[in-house]
Scaffold this active site. Structure first.
Site, short mmCIF file in Angstrom:
data_model
loop_
_atom_site.label_atom_id
_atom_site.label_comp_id
_atom_site.label_asym_id
_atom_site.label_seq_id
_atom_site.Cartn_x
_atom_site.Cartn_y
_atom_site.Cartn_z
N ARG B 239 -1.55 -13.78 8.05
CA ARG B 239 -1.05 -12.49 7.58
C ARG B 239 -0.11 -12.74 6.40
O ARG B 239 0.67 -13.70 6.41
CB ARG B 239 -0.29 -11.76 8.69
CG ARG B 239 -1.16 -11.09 9.73
CD ARG B 239 -1.87 -9.85 9.17
NE ARG B 239 -2.67 -9.14 10.17
CZ ARG B 239 -3.98 -9.30 10.33
NH1 ARG B 239 -4.64 -10.18 9.60
NH2 ARG B 239 -4.63 -8.59 11.23
N GLU B 267 -0.42 -5.54 0.92
CA GLU B 267 -1.87 -5.50 1.00
C GLU B 267 -2.33 -4.04 1.08
O GLU B 267 -1.81 -3.34 1.94
CB GLU B 267 -2.32 -6.27 2.24
CG GLU B 267 -3.66 -6.94 2.10
CD GLU B 267 -3.94 -7.90 3.26
OE1 GLU B 267 -4.72 -7.52 4.13
OE2 GLU B 267 -3.38 -9.00 3.28
N HIS B 286 -8.75 -10.32 1.54
CA HIS B 286 -8.86 -10.13 3.00
C HIS B 286 -10.31 -9.88 3.43
O HIS B 286 -10.65 -8.79 3.92
CB HIS B 286 -7.96 -8.97 3.45
CG HIS B 286 -7.54 -9.11 4.89
ND1 HIS B 286 -6.33 -8.70 5.38
CD2 HIS B 286 -8.19 -9.63 5.97
CE1 HIS B 286 -6.25 -8.95 6.69
NE2 HIS B 286 -7.36 -9.53 7.05
#
Lengths: 329, 329
Positions: B239, B267, B286
């Site tokens: 993360r 993000e 991602h």
């Protein structure tokens, strides 16, 4: 004392790895006089080695630091014994193959475009790219952004030292591996290259890692490319002329397949050649083995062969017997 | 009959994998009415799931199809039991990590530039790039064009299901692997995260694959980046906020290190953010788990948990016990 010529460019600290009972003679890139030696270790780059050769006299044995020596017999003639650097570059070459396969399946060339454009949301374009190249028209959710290597069907064409190393590195990905080599054998099962056409339609990934020879020149032509399935990936880490370049360009431009090449025909590939800009192609300029470990590993293999020669033991990596081996046997 | 809400976007053929003795209720992206369900399977994308939640009533159990569910407790509250999709996405995530490491070591971003420029001879620039980033100032011959993964020292920070999968995929590369997790343990040896600072200076590659939590938020800050060796590669597939973005940007811009990120903080990373264009950075938006096998694998894990629930067996992937589990125990 045996006179051994080595490339002047070789890092000096590696000379300690050679046996002591020889005279080491440095060969410059462009010698300005005739050099008398018994054993020649040519430069890593065939172009440089070809410039060195006309200045050498007395060479009976050539110990190459690279694996692909198809250009050497024509240079030195049939009387000279030639050994290659079998095993020296297995690891980086196999690593390049695994890297290239993974990079294509993960669409890394596309994601580098996305990174340069700084457009996070363009990741949603990857699904259309995947559907177009593979022909997988299912409406998948979440949208496909990359592929997995795990479980894919792989046809490994060539099962020498590097081929075995590739197989070893693919093991954790549980691929469905089918092996092909010059001759069929068992344990593990290897198919003969004569069966190639019947095996091509089943493979999602086809890896070429076999020596170039009159038998393998043009092995992958228009017919073979036509037998590959939609979206299949052809990987060439062997020699460019094993693939028919014109047929490959046509197949790539039609959008039928993908390719990853570290070798091309011709080489170097000239600017403007249509291969450079084919779609679904990853092309690196013959770099696979050029790691920091390249020279140390090559010298280790060559020095071991030299020690065997000095002790009168059989040479292990002979690719052209020449007069030397003929006299011995 | 147990009412189970699932995302309407899920491919219909996957619904056959769920147990028969439930009522499956499709939840659209933006429901226009209140929906009564007992169990909720949120969308793969947290943004979409957050839009679905306000329209749901009666949810006692959430079965996530992804592994990272740090955003769910705040959304559904402490009374709701939350399970994640433990194990569903190990393979593609671990594959992304191996791909990213290999692509950086092989300088694939540079070679894609070379391919676009159609300049074969630019391969000789790779050696200077290698020397600059690693600080290896030896005059190597042949010129370095890429690096090997084999034998490198790897610090694996996080040793859950995905961490173990990464270790498995790194096995053929004979890396020198050191493991770090929340708590130290033996067999195999795992260091406690409290030892992280003392382990960072030895690693050529640092892989982050641990859950985000108050304890891991900012785990890799300016101090930790400063402890990494010249040219070390930081890989984040966990993360974004585990790494201090500002400190990472500064470290990359100084030319001290390399990074490969599939996750960032924030993000999505907005256009113009300085991270996008840092040197020696490979950034993907991602994508690691979004393979064609993503949904089938997630449904398999969620359906198994649902069957355990229906049979009154203990749930396996509980990350927030909630009232449900509390009542049971």
């Amino acid at each position: 004392m045996l006179r051994v010529g080595y490339p002047l460019t070789l890092p000096a600290e590696l000379l300690h790895d050679f046996p002591e009972e020889i005279a080491l003679i440095a060969i410059p890139d462009d010698p300005d006089h005739v050099i008398e030696i018994d054993v020649w270790i040519p430069d890593f780059f065939p172009g440089r080695a070809c410039r060195q050769w006309p200045h050498l006299r007395g060479v009976r044995l050539v110990l190459s630091m690279i694996a692909g020596v198809e250009w050497l017999p024509a240079l030195v003639g049939p009387e000279v014994t030639i050994c290659n650097a079998h095993g020296a570059h297995n690891v980086p070459t196999a690593e390049w193959v695994v890297t290239a396969i993974l990079a294509v399946l993960k669409q890394f060339p596309f994601y580098l475009e996305v990174q340069h454009a700084q457009q996070w949301k363009r990741r949603f374009e990857a699904g259309a790219r995947y559907a177009t190249i593979t022909g997988d028209a299912r409406a998948l959710y979440p949208p496909v952004m990359l592929e997995e290597l795990t479980g894919k069907s792989v046809l490994l064409v060539g099962y020498g030292a590097i081929g075995k190393e590739i197989e070893r590195m693919l093991t954790p990905f549980r691929v469905d591996l089918v092996r092909v080599a010059r001759r069929a054998r068992l344990d593990p099962k290897v198919h003969a290259v004569s069966e190639l056409d019947s095996l091509l339609p089943n493979a999602e990934i086809v890896i070429l890692i076999l020596p170039i020879s009159p038998q393998t020149h043009g092995l992958i032509g228009k017919q073979q490319l036509g037998l590959m399935r939609q979206g299949a990936l052809l990987v060439n880490a062997a020699r460019g002329p094993i693939v028919d370049t014109g047929a490959l360009v046509a197949a790539l431009q039609s959008g039928r397949m993908r390719a990853a090449l570290d070798v091309t025909d011709p080489e170097p590939l000239p600017q403007g050649h249509p291969l450079w800009s084919c779609p679904n192609l990853l092309l690196t300029p013959h770099i696979a083995a050029a790691s920091p470990q390249c020279a140390p590993n090559a010298v280790r293999v060559v020095a071991a062969e030299l020690r065997r020669y000095l002790r009168g033991e059989p040479l292990r990596n002979v690719v052209q017997p020449g007069a030397l081996t003929a006299l011995r046997s």
